[in-house]
Write a protein that holds these residues in place. Structure first.
Motif, PDB file in Angstrom:
ATOM      1  N   ILE A   1       0.991  -1.068  -0.083  1.00 53.59           N
ATOM      2  CA  ILE A   1       0.160   0.157   0.148  1.00 53.59           C
ATOM      3  C   ILE A   1       1.063   1.373  -0.174  1.00 53.59           C
ATOM      4  O   ILE A   1       1.644   2.008   0.555  1.00 53.59           O
ATOM      5  N   VAL A   2       1.037   2.215  -1.273  1.00 50.08           N
ATOM      6  CA  VAL A   2       1.836   2.845  -0.957  1.00 50.08           C
ATOM      7  C   VAL A   2       0.883   4.545  -1.083  1.00 50.08           C
ATOM      8  O   VAL A   2      -0.311   4.885  -1.857  1.00 50.08           O
ATOM      9  N   PHE A   3       1.579   5.131   0.183  1.00 53.11           N
ATOM     10  CA  PHE A   3       0.656   6.552   1.008  1.00 53.11           C
ATOM     11  C   PHE A   3       1.309   7.433   0.298  1.00 53.11           C
ATOM     12  O   PHE A   3       0.831   8.243   0.060  1.00 53.11           O
ATOM     13  N   GLY A   4       2.401   7.548   0.065  1.00 53.63           N
ATOM     14  CA  GLY A   4       3.360   8.676  -0.390  1.00 53.63           C
ATOM     15  C   GLY A   4       3.723   9.434   1.195  1.00 53.63           C
ATOM     16  O   GLY A   4       3.092   9.061   1.703  1.00 53.63           O
ATOM     17  N   GLU A   5       4.592  10.781   0.758  1.00 58.26           N
ATOM     18  CA  GLU A   5       5.090  11.282   1.863  1.00 58.26           C
ATOM     19  C   GLU A   5       4.237  12.013   2.112  1.00 58.26           C
ATOM     20  O   GLU A   5       3.816  12.950   1.460  1.00 58.26           O
ATOM     21  N   GLU A   6       4.039  12.246   3.424  1.00 55.70           N
ATOM     22  CA  GLU A   6       3.277  13.791   4.135  1.00 55.70           C
ATOM     23  C   GLU A   6       3.976  14.034   4.938  1.00 55.70           C
ATOM     24  O   GLU A   6       4.574  13.634   5.952  1.00 55.70           O
TER      25      GLU A   6
END
Length: 142
Positions: free
Chosen positions: A107-112
């Motif tokens: 599952i890839v959320f990306g960076e925040e």
């Protein structure tokens, strides 16, 4: 073939860009199946009573599809094939359920950047990590 789930929050374009960039990198390393997911919140009974169930479903599907357009454009430009899904429910629980249902091992959320709410309540990615056994899916991003 590995299956990757990418939950999309249309209000956070930077995070979407980060997640898609990571998926494009994964796609260049090995063949993967990519599924974009938009989770919409459940409507209250007060709001939903004004719509027929089929009409409500159609409105939610249309809204979710519109929310996915930015991510779709990025993947199309990069030449990465994908499928899209719109689901209704609580975000973390629905993402974990979708990962199981579609056999996604990442599952890839990306960076925040970490804000106050994330420090107090934890990130969505952290909540999903808590709901899934590590053998079910690897959660990437913050």
């Amino acid at each position: 073939m590995r299956q990757v789930l990418v939950p999309i929050d249309p209000s956070n374009e930077a995070r979407t860009r980060s997640a898609i960039a990571e998926v494009v990198g994964l796609h260049r390393q090995e063949p993967i199946g990519v599924r974009l997911l938009r989770v919409l919140p459940r409507l209250t009974n007060h709001v939903s009573m004004f719509f027929a169930p089929s009409e409500l479903h159609q409105l939610q599907a249309q809204s979710g599809a519109e929310d996915l357009q930015f991510a779709q454009g990025l993947l199309t430009a990069a030449g990465v094939p994908f499928t899209c899904t719109v689901m209704v429910g609580r975000s973390a629980e629905t993402i974990a359920k979708a990962a199981r249902e579609f056999g996604c091992d990442r599952i890839v959320f990306g960076e925040e950047p970490t804000g106050l709410a994330t420090k107090v309540f934890g990130s969505l990615a952290g909540q999903v990590r808590h709901l899934l056994d590590p053998t079910e899916a690897q959660v990437l991003g913050s």
